[in-house]
Design a protein around this motif. Structure first.
Motif, short mmCIF file in Angstrom:
data_model
loop_
_atom_site.label_atom_id
_atom_site.label_comp_id
_atom_site.label_asym_id
_atom_site.label_seq_id
_atom_site.Cartn_x
_atom_site.Cartn_y
_atom_site.Cartn_z
N THR A 59 0.00 -0.11 2.00
CA THR A 59 -0.24 -0.69 3.55
C THR A 59 -1.52 -0.55 3.31
OG1 THR A 59 -0.05 1.22 3.79
CG2 THR A 59 1.28 -0.12 5.66
N TYR A 60 -1.85 -0.05 1.91
CA TYR A 60 -3.59 0.24 1.45
C TYR A 60 -3.89 -0.57 1.15
CZ TYR A 60 -2.95 5.65 2.56
OH TYR A 60 -2.98 6.71 3.19
N ARG A 117 -2.91 -9.71 14.48
CA ARG A 117 -4.38 -10.42 13.34
C ARG A 117 -4.88 -10.60 11.95
NH1 ARG A 117 -8.28 -13.03 17.37
NH2 ARG A 117 -10.30 -11.76 16.20
N MET A 118 -5.54 -9.11 11.70
CA MET A 118 -6.10 -9.03 10.19
C MET A 118 -4.93 -7.72 9.62
SD MET A 118 -9.70 -8.98 10.83
CE MET A 118 -10.28 -7.94 9.33
N HIS A 119 -4.99 -8.12 8.77
CA HIS A 119 -4.35 -6.84 7.65
C HIS A 119 -2.49 -7.31 8.12
CE1 HIS A 119 -7.73 -5.67 6.34
NE2 HIS A 119 -8.18 -4.62 7.29
N TYR A 158 -11.42 -7.30 2.37
CA TYR A 158 -10.50 -6.95 4.82
C TYR A 158 -11.22 -8.26 4.40
CZ TYR A 158 -15.81 -5.29 4.39
OH TYR A 158 -17.03 -5.34 4.82
N VAL A 159 -11.54 -9.31 3.87
CA VAL A 159 -11.51 -10.58 4.03
C VAL A 159 -9.88 -11.48 4.01
CG1 VAL A 159 -13.65 -12.70 4.26
CG2 VAL A 159 -13.93 -10.00 4.77
N VAL A 206 -15.43 -17.15 6.92
CA VAL A 206 -16.23 -16.34 6.87
C VAL A 206 -17.48 -16.45 6.40
CG1 VAL A 206 -16.37 -13.82 6.87
CG2 VAL A 206 -15.25 -14.97 7.82
N ALA A 232 -15.74 -3.56 -3.64
CA ALA A 232 -16.81 -3.65 -4.39
C ALA A 232 -16.43 -2.46 -4.51
CB ALA A 232 -17.85 -3.88 -4.36
N ASP A 233 -16.27 -0.94 -3.39
CA ASP A 233 -16.05 -0.34 -3.35
C ASP A 233 -14.88 1.13 -3.76
OD1 ASP A 233 -18.49 0.75 -1.26
OD2 ASP A 233 -19.08 0.24 -3.54
N ARG A 234 -13.82 -0.27 -2.94
CA ARG A 234 -12.18 0.18 -3.03
C ARG A 234 -12.40 1.77 -2.52
NH1 ARG A 234 -11.88 -0.28 -8.52
NH2 ARG A 234 -14.09 -1.03 -8.28
N ARG A 244 -6.77 -3.30 3.56
CA ARG A 244 -8.34 -2.78 3.51
C ARG A 244 -9.00 -3.05 2.29
NH1 ARG A 244 -3.86 -2.45 6.34
NH2 ARG A 244 -4.04 -1.99 8.75
N MET A 245 -8.64 -3.36 1.74
CA MET A 245 -9.65 -3.09 0.11
C MET A 245 -10.83 -4.51 0.46
SD MET A 245 -8.11 -1.53 -2.90
CE MET A 245 -7.72 -3.13 -3.60
N GLY A 302 -15.70 -3.72 0.66
CA GLY A 302 -14.34 -3.18 0.52
C GLY A 302 -13.77 -2.72 -0.74
N GLY A 314 -22.04 -6.13 4.51
CA GLY A 314 -21.35 -4.22 4.38
C GLY A 314 -22.41 -3.73 3.34
#
Lengths: 422, 191, 173
Positions: A90-91, A177-179, A97-98, A141, A420-422, A94-95, A418, A49
């Protein structure tokens, strides 16, 4: 259950001073005219990333380093303050994301702790099963991309093929699949579909063979061993001082795993071992990841047994003030209709208070500090991101490494930007 | 000027520059082939070549990057389109798949990477965040990457399934073969 | 120590900002809290000021930039000052324990940096500075970490707007 470090990787401390995250060029060791400042910019081919490393190079040796983050700062925390409790879930995935289930689980556990809500047993086992699947997914991953960076390119395809099987299981359970947004306050959103446990058991049988295959590819490969042994050293004291957790800490000899030492969900009812390795280098972190995949499969099969036992039990809590009532009740019961209306329009309210909940995400200790004012929206949500803490160790582990080793060491930190930065 | 397809493609040959002289041997033979096939013009051939091995640039930012990596994997094999060579250098890339949310801090590097790409170049905005800011309508996320780079295809989803991204790529191929110019030629950036 | 609170099986120690370094060193050395898990800032501007109960938002829709439109069943107790900085500590040992050290500050006040006590405090304090504008004395590299370096304003404060674009049809009657 000892948590004392077992060996000393190096004497003393290697944490740079005065600022622990900036390695300054030492004028005694390098001539300042030889230094070339290179920017491993935010868009670079290794798939971590958007991490930017400003590296001072003396020839090929890393003499100074500074990590710059913030290229993916999404303002999660501020966004979550403006959404109701239900919508803010829902948020969370996504931080990181793996390891998306880990983040969802973390946030939902924090809300449930403030609510004092008790989750039914079937939901606990389902959450654990998904969390362990997510751990395997995250490690695959990591392995695929780290091996890709170090040159073992074929491993990328093998790992992602296994990963697709896991995502099939997530899709079966959660719809995407994700989230998946499958973990809900009170339990899980829908019951696990029939056939899930059979599919997951097939996976449990094939996964250890895959892990054996990966080890066969890498473990006796002289290039892999040369590139990872003795690289990126981090001693146990430095790791604790730099707030490292998860595989970084366990590879440095500290026997600490939140699942065993401070159990949450039902981890005290399953049997698993925690891999600890003493050398604190990239090779040991790789071994910790591989062993953790095997242990996760063990935990997963125990969870699947429990899921088969609890088949037919409720999967979400009964508290109608927080959880939507089942739809068939809306036709007959007035209270259910009112509860449904209140929950969908205003959202449920969480009593006032502050709480800090931490879980063992695949990257380490992920924590959520939640402050509620008694209303329908969070007042303050702060996520303790394990990747944020892991990146602080960059300056310590890359001292006097060559550029190629820098890539290996930075990869072994397992940063997800994602997170680390949030 | 002659209206034969070769002239339109920019070929300055004898029969274009010297119309009275008539076509030379080469042009006559190409003319015969074109008449025989009646199918391929040079533009179509060029478009076919462009789409069959379009190299994407590694611009994975966030969650969509993980799904972008999974189209390289063996199940959703993108190598069947000739696109498995993700080039890290934008100079060698044709396609920029912006996968993930773009922050204000990341916008200058994104534009720089886009500028470094050589024409013809296409941009796919993958995912809701790249198309429109997604669920993040706040102080730090660019509300749609088409504010700074012209976008050809928007692929919705959060994250879009690998098959959805494939559909976006296939539609891009269809657009190119249909003769639609890349986005920088027909539209600018959004306000 | 100023005060000790305990709720939901978590211990919170509220400490006077002037004695923060002393207290932290004591916790690290005498009580074995060797792991700084997190430093979290929080802004309590507007705490317990609105008392709208019921449907949140206005008749015209939800105003994203208004922090006060929330439904509260009862007004919570007021907080001592505007900002709180919570240090979450963990004891990595055979008897694990967690504790939270909290300091309260007003706008413009700054506190001592704990970078010498736990080096991990480095980036966490930079993040609190970036998001809230709380200064840490003795930090050595207090620059913005998540926002671009030339950004103005402190995003996570309650008087900083959420930003973004207005979404069509959401504010019209």
């Amino acid at each position: 259950m000892s948590v004392l470090p077992s060996t000393r990787v190096y004497e003393g401390t290697r944490i740079p001073r005065p600022v622990p995250t900036i390695l300054e060029v030492d004028p005694d060791k390098h001539r300042l005219e030889d230094i070339l400042r290179v920017n491993f910019g935010p868009n670079h081919p290794s798939t971590h990333g958007v991490l930017r490393l400003v590296v001072d190079l003396d020839g090929e040796t890393v003499a100074g380093i500074r990590a710059v983050i913030g290229y993916l700062h999404t303002g999660f925390e501020k966004n979550m303050e403006h959404k109701s409790w239900w919508k803010s879930v829902t948020y969370a995935p996504r931080m990181d994301y793996v390891a998306f289930h880990a983040n969802e689980l973390l946030y939902v556990l924090a809300i449930e702790k403030l609510l004092g809500l008790e989750v039914p047993r079937r939901a606990v086992w389902a959450r654990m099963a998904l969390a362990e699947l997510n751990r395997i997914h995250s490690h695959l991953v990591w392995l695929g991309t780290s091996a890709l960076e170090l040159g073992a390119i074929s491993l990328f395809w093998y790992c992602f093929d296994d990963r697709d099987q896991i995502l099939d299981l997530f899709e079966m359970a959660g719809g995407t699949r994700m989230h998946t947004r499958y973990v809900q306050v009170g339990g899980i959103a829908e019951d696990l579909p029939p056939g899930f446990t059979e599919e997951a058991r097939t996976f449990c049988e094939t996964m250890p063979k895959s892990v054996d295959d990966y080890e066969a590819i890498l473990d006796r490969n002289a290039i892999w061993l040369e590139r990872t042994k003795g690289v990126g050293l981090l001693s146990a004291d430095d790791a604790l001082a730099l707030a490292q957790s998860g595989p970084m800490l366990r590879a440095s000899g500290v026997d600490w795993d939140l699942r065993r030492n401070m159990p949450y969900l039902a981890y005290d009812e399953v049997e698993f071992d925690v891999p600890v390795y003493p050398n604190g280098d990239v090779y040991d972190r790789y071994r910790v990841h591989m062993d953790e995949m095997r242990e996760s499969v063990r935990i997963l099969s125990q969870c699947l047994d429990k899921l088969d036992e609890t088949d037919g039990e409720p999967w979400i809590a009964d508290d109608r003030k927080v959880v939507l009532p089942p739809r068939h009740e809306l036709h007959t019961s007035m209270e259910s209709l009112i509860h449904h209306f209140k929950i969908v329009t205003e959202g449920f309210t969480v009593p006032e208070g502050e709480v800090y909940v931490a879980i063992e995400s695949p990257r380490g200790e992920a924590g959520c500090y939640l402050v509620s004012d008694g209303g329908a929206r969070p007042w303050r949500v702060k996520f303790r991101a394990p990747s944020f803490a892991a990146l602080q160790a960059t300056a310590t582990i890359v001292q006097e490494l060559l550029i190629a080793d820098l890539i290996a060491a930075a990869g072994s930190l397992d940063p997800v930007m994602g997170d680390a930065d949030r | 000027m002659s209206d034969r397809p070769l002239a339109k493609a920019g070929l300055n040959s004898e029969r274009v520059l010297w119309p009275e002289r008539g076509p030379g041997v080469f042009e006559r033979e190409v003319q015969e082939i074109e008449d025989a096939l009646l199918l391929t013009t040079v533009e179509k051939a060029v478009a076919w070549a462009q789409t069959n091995a379009m190299w994407p640039d590694t611009f994975g930012l966030a969650c969509c990057a993980i799904e972008m990596m999974s189209i390289v994997s063996s199940r959703y094999d993108i190598a069947r389109f000739g696109m498995e060579r993700f080039s890290s250098s934008p100079r060698q890339a044709d396609l920029l798949i912006v996968s993930g949310r773009v922050t204000h801090k990341m916008a200058p590097p994104l534009r720089q990477v886009y500028d470094q790409m050589l024409e013809p170049k296409w941009v796919i905005a993958m995912g809701a965040c790249a198309s429109s800011g997604g669920m993040f309508n706040n102080y730090t996320i660019l509300q749609g990457v088409d504010k700074i780079v012209p976008v050809d295809i928007h692929v919705p989803g959060c994250p879009p399934r690998p098959e959805a991204l494939m559909e976006g790529i296939v539609r891009l191929h269809e657009k190119i073969r249909g003769g639609v110019p890349p986005a920088y030629a027909i539209r600018g950036v959004a306000e | 120590m100023v005060e000790t609170r305990q709720s939901l099986d978590e211990v919170t120690l509220v400490v006077d900002p002037a004695r923060l370094v002393e207290a932290s060193a004591a916790l690290r050395d005498d009580h074995g809290f060797n792991f700084l898990a997190d430093i979290a800032g929080a802004d309590y501007l507007g705490w317990a000021e609105q008392e709208v109960v019921g449907y949140i938002g206005t008749a015209a829709g939800r105003d994203l930039n208004d922090p006060g439109s929330r439904g509260l069943a009862r007004i919570p107790d007021p907080k001592p000052k505007r900002f709180s900085v919570s240090y979450h500590l963990l004891r990595v040992a055979d008897d694990p324990a967690r504790v939270r050290v909290q300091v309260w500050l007003d706008d413009g006040e700054s506190i001592a940096s704990l970078i010498d006590v736990w080096p991990a405090a480095d980036w966490f304090e930079r993040e609190v500075w970036d998001m809230f504008g709380i200064g840490f004395e003795g930090h050595g590299n207090l620059v913005r970490i998540l926002m671009p370096e030339d950004w103005e304003g402190f995003p996570l404060r309650k008087d900083y707007p959420l930003g973004g674009e207005p979404v069509r049809f959401s504010d019209e009657d």
